[in-house]
Design an enzyme around this catalytic site. Structure first.
Site, PDB file in Angstrom:
ATOM      1  N   LYS A  43      57.857 -74.564 -21.953  1.00  0.00           N
ATOM      2  CA  LYS A  43      58.666 -73.345 -22.122  1.00  0.00           C
ATOM      3  C   LYS A  43      60.134 -73.520 -21.733  1.00  0.00           C
ATOM      4  CE  LYS A  43      54.882 -70.057 -21.694  1.00  0.00           C
ATOM      5  NZ  LYS A  43      54.366 -68.816 -21.106  1.00  0.00           N
ATOM      6  N   GLY A  59      53.006 -64.494  -6.172  1.00  0.00           N
ATOM      7  CA  GLY A  59      53.209 -65.749  -6.885  1.00  0.00           C
ATOM      8  C   GLY A  59      54.651 -65.853  -7.342  1.00  0.00           C
ATOM      9  N   ALA A  60      55.098 -67.088  -7.589  1.00  0.00           N
ATOM     10  CA  ALA A  60      56.500 -67.289  -7.965  1.00  0.00           C
ATOM     11  C   ALA A  60      56.638 -68.359  -9.047  1.00  0.00           C
ATOM     12  CB  ALA A  60      57.321 -67.659  -6.731  1.00  0.00           C
ATOM     13  N   GLY A  61      55.617 -68.516  -9.882  1.00  0.00           N
ATOM     14  CA  GLY A  61      55.662 -69.486 -10.986  1.00  0.00           C
ATOM     15  C   GLY A  61      56.200 -68.857 -12.259  1.00  0.00           C
ATOM     16  N   GLY A  62      55.870 -69.472 -13.397  1.00  0.00           N
ATOM     17  CA  GLY A  62      56.395 -69.017 -14.686  1.00  0.00           C
ATOM     18  C   GLY A  62      55.932 -67.611 -15.048  1.00  0.00           C
ATOM     19  N   GLU A  70      60.247 -70.406  -0.047  1.00  0.00           N
ATOM     20  CA  GLU A  70      61.364 -71.006  -0.802  1.00  0.00           C
ATOM     21  C   GLU A  70      61.277 -70.703  -2.296  1.00  0.00           C
ATOM     22  OE1 GLU A  70      59.219 -73.956   0.915  1.00  0.00           O
ATOM     23  OE2 GLU A  70      59.702 -72.307   2.257  1.00  0.00           O
ATOM     24  N   LYS A  71      60.060 -70.797  -2.847  1.00  0.00           N
ATOM     25  CA  LYS A  71      59.925 -70.568  -4.297  1.00  0.00           C
ATOM     26  C   LYS A  71      60.186 -69.104  -4.647  1.00  0.00           C
ATOM     27  CE  LYS A  71      57.237 -72.366  -7.544  1.00  0.00           C
ATOM     28  NZ  LYS A  71      55.991 -72.793  -8.223  1.00  0.00           N
ATOM     29  N   ASP A  80      56.775 -63.068 -23.495  1.00  0.00           N
ATOM     30  CA  ASP A  80      55.897 -62.877 -22.320  1.00  0.00           C
ATOM     31  C   ASP A  80      56.293 -61.613 -21.548  1.00  0.00           C
ATOM     32  OD1 ASP A  80      54.251 -65.104 -22.635  1.00  0.00           O
ATOM     33  OD2 ASP A  80      55.643 -66.427 -21.579  1.00  0.00           O
ATOM     34  N   ASN A 128      58.943 -68.814 -25.217  1.00  0.00           N
ATOM     35  CA  ASN A 128      57.518 -68.948 -25.567  1.00  0.00           C
ATOM     36  C   ASN A 128      57.267 -68.720 -27.060  1.00  0.00           C
ATOM     37  OD1 ASN A 128      57.667 -66.122 -25.800  1.00  0.00           O
ATOM     38  ND2 ASN A 128      55.517 -65.935 -25.245  1.00  0.00           N
ATOM     39  N   TYR A 172      42.362 -63.732 -16.498  1.00  0.00           N
ATOM     40  CA  TYR A 172      41.380 -63.044 -17.360  1.00  0.00           C
ATOM     41  C   TYR A 172      40.123 -63.872 -17.606  1.00  0.00           C
ATOM     42  CZ  TYR A 172      44.215 -65.528 -20.860  1.00  0.00           C
ATOM     43  OH  TYR A 172      44.916 -66.469 -21.555  1.00  0.00           O
TER      44      TYR A 172
HETATM   45  P1  ATR Z   1      52.434 -70.437 -13.629  1.00  0.00           P
HETATM   46  O1  ATR Z   1      53.652 -71.072 -14.223  1.00  0.00           O
HETATM   47  O2  ATR Z   1      51.222 -70.518 -14.517  1.00  0.00           O
HETATM   48  O3  ATR Z   1      52.655 -69.040 -13.145  1.00  0.00           O
HETATM   49  P2  ATR Z   1      52.781 -72.189 -11.331  1.00  0.00           P
HETATM   50  O4  ATR Z   1      54.189 -72.422 -11.664  1.00  0.00           O
HETATM   51  O5  ATR Z   1      51.933 -73.382 -11.092  1.00  0.00           O
HETATM   52  O6  ATR Z   1      51.992 -71.328 -12.399  1.00  0.00           O
HETATM   53  O7  ATR Z   1      52.751 -71.218 -10.064  1.00  0.00           O
HETATM   54  C1  ATR Z   1      51.649 -71.050  -9.345  1.00  0.00           C
HETATM   55  C2  ATR Z   1      51.888 -69.982  -8.266  1.00  0.00           C
HETATM   56  O8  ATR Z   1      50.651 -69.742  -7.646  1.00  0.00           O
HETATM   57  C3  ATR Z   1      52.847 -70.426  -7.182  1.00  0.00           C
HETATM   58  O9  ATR Z   1      53.577 -69.304  -6.759  1.00  0.00           O
HETATM   59  C4  ATR Z   1      51.903 -70.907  -6.076  1.00  0.00           C
HETATM   60  O10 ATR Z   1      52.405 -70.788  -4.770  1.00  0.00           O
HETATM   61  P3  ATR Z   1      53.363 -71.957  -4.132  1.00  0.00           P
HETATM   62  O11 ATR Z   1      54.707 -71.737  -4.737  1.00  0.00           O
HETATM   63  O12 ATR Z   1      53.362 -71.675  -2.671  1.00  0.00           O
HETATM   64  O13 ATR Z   1      52.742 -73.256  -4.493  1.00  0.00           O
HETATM   65  C5  ATR Z   1      50.760 -69.946  -6.239  1.00  0.00           C
HETATM   66  N1  ATR Z   1      49.486 -70.472  -5.728  1.00  0.00           N
HETATM   67  C6  ATR Z   1      48.692 -71.388  -6.304  1.00  0.00           C
HETATM   68  N2  ATR Z   1      47.590 -71.621  -5.559  1.00  0.00           N
HETATM   69  C7  ATR Z   1      47.695 -70.815  -4.463  1.00  0.00           C
HETATM   70  C8  ATR Z   1      46.873 -70.581  -3.309  1.00  0.00           C
HETATM   71  N3  ATR Z   1      45.709 -71.228  -3.131  1.00  0.00           N
HETATM   72  N4  ATR Z   1      47.305 -69.674  -2.417  1.00  0.00           N
HETATM   73  C9  ATR Z   1      48.464 -69.008  -2.583  1.00  0.00           C
HETATM   74  N5  ATR Z   1      49.287 -69.179  -3.651  1.00  0.00           N
HETATM   75  C10 ATR Z   1      48.899 -70.071  -4.574  1.00  0.00           C
END
Ligand code: ATR
Length: 274
Positions: free
Chosen positions: A66, A125-128, A152-153, A102, A87, A217
């Site tokens: 992406k 969460g802080a990913g994509g 940090e993320k 998205d 996307n 899901y």
């Molecule tokens: P996507 O892009 O699919 O959203 P990603 O970039 O891999 O996925 O992001 C995963 C998120 O899930 C991150 O915020 C991660 O937290 P960290 O930044 O601390 O790694 C969070 N995550 C994954 N497994 C976790 C767990 N067991 N407990 C808490 N947070 C989790």
């Protein structure tokens, strides 16, 4: 002439998009096809050349491409630029245009259930996926707090959108009981598949009146969603974001709305069969 469309990712084996678009094409009696393109990061440049040459008329872009795809495109729309993620690709006579649906899907899924303008939204969460939902909530006029395992993320994600004039708070997911919110959105992989009995949210957090959106899901209902329902929360099914981002993709490719309920049936058929 029938067009060629598809989802590009690595891996794409389990994507529900082919079933969803097959249903949409069938409803309009279209001859277009929608395939899976498994493309490793090393082959992205060659694949894009192929998209122009074959041509492939439109792409759904998924993990891990992406962000990387942007430098291969001729145009990227302002929302996708703000998120740093594309996307959706539309191929118009060899010119590749990038969009992000998205956030549109997330906004529609949320607003179908609750109005979040001037309301608090807590995103775990802080990913994509969290980035798209944060952007959707900013566009909807919400006050967003991002809680993540690593602070940090969360800070990084909040800073990405600082220029939009929205105030985003950050915190640690371990401290979730200190927060109150109107909408809780969970975006991590915790609770997915075999891990469906795990949840990052203590049951005490849930209360009547809270709306809960877990974008997991598979399965359709995990522990987090069951705990939320038991406490009287309203819930937004996780697959709705996939559905509505697909609805917008169809619109970008063909300039019209699909029969979204048929796409939904196809997704649910796949999810309940697996
Ligand atoms: P996507 O892009 O699919 O959203 P990603 O970039 O891999 O996925 O992001 C995963 C998120 O899930 C991150 O915020 C991660 O937290 P960290 O930044 O601390 O790694 C969070 N995550 C994954 N497994 C976790 C767990 N067991 N407990 C808490 N947070 C989790």
């Amino acid at each position: 002439m029938a067009g060629l469309y598809g989802v590009m990712g690595y891996p794409v084996k389990h994507s529900l998009s082919p079933a969803m678009f097959a249903a949409a094409f069938w409803e309009y009696d279209m001859d277009d096809s929608y395939e899976k393109f498994e493309v490793s990061p090393d082959n992205l440049g060659d694949f894009i050349k192929d998209v122009r040459d074959r041509p492939i008329n439109g792409l759904s872009v998924t993990i891990p491409h992406k962000e990387a795809i942007i430098r291969h495109l001729d145009y990227t729309d302002t929302h996708a630029k703000a998120m740093g993620a594309v996307n959706t690709v539309v191929n118009k006579g060899g010119k590749l245009r990038g969009y992000n649906t998205d956030w549109v899907g997330a906004k529609r899924a949320i607003e179908e259930v609750t109005d979040v303008k001037d309301k608090n939204v807590l995103i775990i969460g802080a990913g994509g996926a969290a980035a798209a939902i944060t952007y959707a909530c900013i566009q909807a006029g919400s006050m967003v707090t991002i809680l993540n395992r690593s602070l940090e993320k969360a800070v990084e994600l909040a800073e990405r959108f600082a220029g939009l004039g929205a105030k985003i708070d950050v915190g640690k997911v371990q401290d979730i009981l200190q927060y109150r919110t109107n909408l809780l959105v969970h975006t991590t992989s915790v609770g997915m598949g075999a891990d469906h009995k795990s949840s990052l949210v203590p049951v005490e957090f849930f209360r009547r009146g809270l709306v809960v959106f877990d974008i997991v899901y598979t399965p359709l209902e995990n522990k987090l969603v069951r705990d939320a329902k038991r406490a009287g929360c309203r819930t937004i099914p996780g697959y709705k974001m996939l559905l509505y981002q697909g609805e917008k993709q169809f619109d970008l490719w063909f300039g019209k709305k699909p029969r979204t309920e048929k796409m939904e049936e196809a997704i649910l058929r796949d999810l309940t069969a697996s």
